[in-house]
Design a protein around this motif. Structure first.
Motif, PDB file in Angstrom:
ATOM      1  N   ASP A 150       0.789  -1.238   0.000  1.00  0.00           N
ATOM      2  CA  ASP A 150       0.000   0.000   0.000  1.00  0.00           C
ATOM      3  C   ASP A 150       0.820   1.287   0.000  1.00  0.00           C
ATOM      4  O   ASP A 150       1.153   1.844   1.040  1.00  0.00           O
ATOM      5  CB  ASP A 150      -0.957   0.021   1.186  1.00  0.00           C
ATOM      6  CG  ASP A 150      -2.020   1.114   1.028  1.00  0.00           C
ATOM      7  OD1 ASP A 150      -2.398   1.397  -0.131  1.00  0.00           O
ATOM      8  OD2 ASP A 150      -2.441   1.692   2.030  1.00  0.00           O
ATOM      9  N   LYS A 152      -0.082   4.153  -0.579  1.00  0.00           N
ATOM     10  CA  LYS A 152      -0.817   5.340  -0.142  1.00  0.00           C
ATOM     11  C   LYS A 152      -0.469   5.747   1.285  1.00  0.00           C
ATOM     12  O   LYS A 152      -0.850   6.819   1.736  1.00  0.00           O
ATOM     13  CB  LYS A 152      -2.321   5.103  -0.281  1.00  0.00           C
ATOM     14  CG  LYS A 152      -2.783   5.008  -1.727  1.00  0.00           C
ATOM     15  CD  LYS A 152      -4.260   4.730  -1.822  1.00  0.00           C
ATOM     16  CE  LYS A 152      -4.660   4.552  -3.277  1.00  0.00           C
ATOM     17  NZ  LYS A 152      -5.973   3.966  -3.424  1.00  0.00           N
ATOM     18  N   LYS A 153       0.249   4.899   1.995  1.00  0.00           N
ATOM     19  CA  LYS A 153       0.647   5.230   3.356  1.00  0.00           C
ATOM     20  C   LYS A 153       1.391   6.566   3.403  1.00  0.00           C
ATOM     21  O   LYS A 153       1.202   7.373   4.300  1.00  0.00           O
ATOM     22  CB  LYS A 153       1.535   4.117   3.925  1.00  0.00           C
ATOM     23  CG  LYS A 153       2.056   4.412   5.317  1.00  0.00           C
ATOM     24  CD  LYS A 153       3.065   3.355   5.744  1.00  0.00           C
ATOM     25  CE  LYS A 153       3.640   3.696   7.106  1.00  0.00           C
ATOM     26  NZ  LYS A 153       4.738   2.804   7.464  1.00  0.00           N
ATOM     27  N   LYS A 160      -4.814   9.448   1.048  1.00  0.00           N
ATOM     28  CA  LYS A 160      -4.630   8.181   1.754  1.00  0.00           C
ATOM     29  C   LYS A 160      -5.916   7.377   1.700  1.00  0.00           C
ATOM     30  O   LYS A 160      -7.009   7.926   1.788  1.00  0.00           O
ATOM     31  CB  LYS A 160      -4.193   8.444   3.192  1.00  0.00           C
ATOM     32  CG  LYS A 160      -2.798   9.066   3.247  1.00  0.00           C
ATOM     33  CD  LYS A 160      -2.295   9.227   4.643  1.00  0.00           C
ATOM     34  CE  LYS A 160      -0.877   9.788   4.594  1.00  0.00           C
ATOM     35  NZ  LYS A 160      -0.265   9.935   5.904  1.00  0.00           N
ATOM     36  N   HIS A 164      -4.845   2.662   4.983  1.00  0.00           N
ATOM     37  CA  HIS A 164      -4.206   3.583   5.930  1.00  0.00           C
ATOM     38  C   HIS A 164      -5.208   4.013   7.000  1.00  0.00           C
ATOM     39  O   HIS A 164      -4.872   4.092   8.192  1.00  0.00           O
ATOM     40  CB  HIS A 164      -3.660   4.810   5.202  1.00  0.00           C
ATOM     41  CG  HIS A 164      -3.125   5.853   6.131  1.00  0.00           C
ATOM     42  ND1 HIS A 164      -1.899   5.725   6.747  1.00  0.00           N
ATOM     43  CD2 HIS A 164      -3.658   7.012   6.578  1.00  0.00           C
ATOM     44  CE1 HIS A 164      -1.695   6.780   7.522  1.00  0.00           C
ATOM     45  NE2 HIS A 164      -2.749   7.567   7.437  1.00  0.00           N
ATOM     46  N   ASP A 165      -6.435   4.278   6.593  1.00  0.00           N
ATOM     47  CA  ASP A 165      -7.485   4.670   7.529  1.00  0.00           C
ATOM     48  C   ASP A 165      -7.685   3.584   8.590  1.00  0.00           C
ATOM     49  O   ASP A 165      -7.806   3.877   9.785  1.00  0.00           O
ATOM     50  CB  ASP A 165      -8.780   4.920   6.750  1.00  0.00           C
ATOM     51  CG  ASP A 165      -9.901   5.439   7.630  1.00  0.00           C
ATOM     52  OD1 ASP A 165      -9.638   6.275   8.501  1.00  0.00           O
ATOM     53  OD2 ASP A 165     -11.043   4.994   7.442  1.00  0.00           O
ATOM     54  N   ALA A 167      -5.438   1.299   9.432  1.00  0.00           N
ATOM     55  CA  ALA A 167      -4.196   1.140  10.209  1.00  0.00           C
ATOM     56  C   ALA A 167      -4.109   2.117  11.373  1.00  0.00           C
ATOM     57  O   ALA A 167      -3.571   1.779  12.429  1.00  0.00           O
ATOM     58  CB  ALA A 167      -2.987   1.307   9.291  1.00  0.00           C
ATOM     59  N   TYR A 175       2.967  -3.212   6.841  1.00  0.00           N
ATOM     60  CA  TYR A 175       3.486  -2.672   5.587  1.00  0.00           C
ATOM     61  C   TYR A 175       4.810  -3.369   5.298  1.00  0.00           C
ATOM     62  O   TYR A 175       5.671  -3.482   6.178  1.00  0.00           O
ATOM     63  CB  TYR A 175       3.705  -1.165   5.696  1.00  0.00           C
ATOM     64  CG  TYR A 175       2.434  -0.374   5.854  1.00  0.00           C
ATOM     65  CD1 TYR A 175       1.623  -0.114   4.756  1.00  0.00           C
ATOM     66  CD2 TYR A 175       2.042   0.113   7.098  1.00  0.00           C
ATOM     67  CE1 TYR A 175       0.447   0.618   4.900  1.00  0.00           C
ATOM     68  CE2 TYR A 175       0.879   0.850   7.243  1.00  0.00           C
ATOM     69  CZ  TYR A 175       0.084   1.097   6.143  1.00  0.00           C
ATOM     70  OH  TYR A 175      -1.072   1.818   6.282  1.00  0.00           O
TER      71      TYR A 175
END
Length: 201
Positions: A150, A152-153, A160, A164-165, A167, A175
């Motif tokens: 991912d 987008k992190k 994001k 991530h939301d 996480a 990750y």
């Protein structure tokens, strides 16, 4: 009792590039492995060729790894009416799907999650809706450890995504870049980060 681990579609590329044997990296006596139904659909759509690159070795690796390591497809229980006509089924029937917990259902129905599903247009190359696979993975991370690349992190706040939301809101997300920089094996990294001293995960 084994630790439940869900694998993102991009993590399969990471495993392939690093020549991982999942029977060694995530041994069956310690881990149970899953992919969501949405990730299964993504993997099924990998072409034989992409931008001049032969993807058949990757596809063979994924297929063989799933068979040898007994990676199961997870989906939520739903009657056939819950599936969209003319599209691949997302929900499983008796003996296939599991019941969605209150936490998972609430997460999927919350406004932030729904915003991710509405945030972009569906690509012509996929049967999935926008962010559909990532939302399924974010929900899975509430009850399973999720392995993802991912990217987008590290994106700007507005870019994001669902993973991530999850996480930063209680999801159990590994990750690959964090694991690689730890110096630990993947199995040890997961156990050190997500297993309590009592043995509960």
């Amino acid at each position: 009792m084994t630790i439940s681990v869900t694998i993102d579609s991009c993590a399969w590329n990471f495993f392939f590039d690093n020549e991982y044997d999942l029977c060694v990296e995530l041994p069956p006596e310690r881990f149970s492995l899953f992919i969501t139904r949405e990730v299964e659909l993504e993997l099924d759509q990998i072409p034989d060729q992409s931008q001049g690159v032969d993807k058949r070795p990757l596809k063979d690796y994924i297929r063989t790894s799933i068979q040898l390591r007994n990676v199961e497809t997870s989906c939520f229980f739903g009657f056939s009416e819950a599936n969209v006509p003319g599209e691949p089924a997302r929900y499983g029937g008796f003996g296939q799907g599991t019941f969605e917990s209150d936490i998972e259902r609430d997460w999927r129905q919350r406004e932030e999650t729904q915003r991710f599903l509405r945030s972009s247009t569906k690509r012509a190359s996929t049967v999935l809706g926008p962010n559909e696979a990532d939302v399924s993975l974010a929900v899975a991370s509430l009850s399973s450890v999720l392995i993802t690349v991912d990217q987008k992190k590290g994106a700007k706040l507005g870019k994001k995504g669902p993973i991530h939301d999850a996480a930063i809101n209680g999801g159990r997300v590994v990750y690959t870049e964090d694991f690689k920089s730890s110096g630990l094996t993947l199995a040890d990294f997961i156990e050190k980060r997500f297993v309590e001293p009592s043995g509960a995960s």
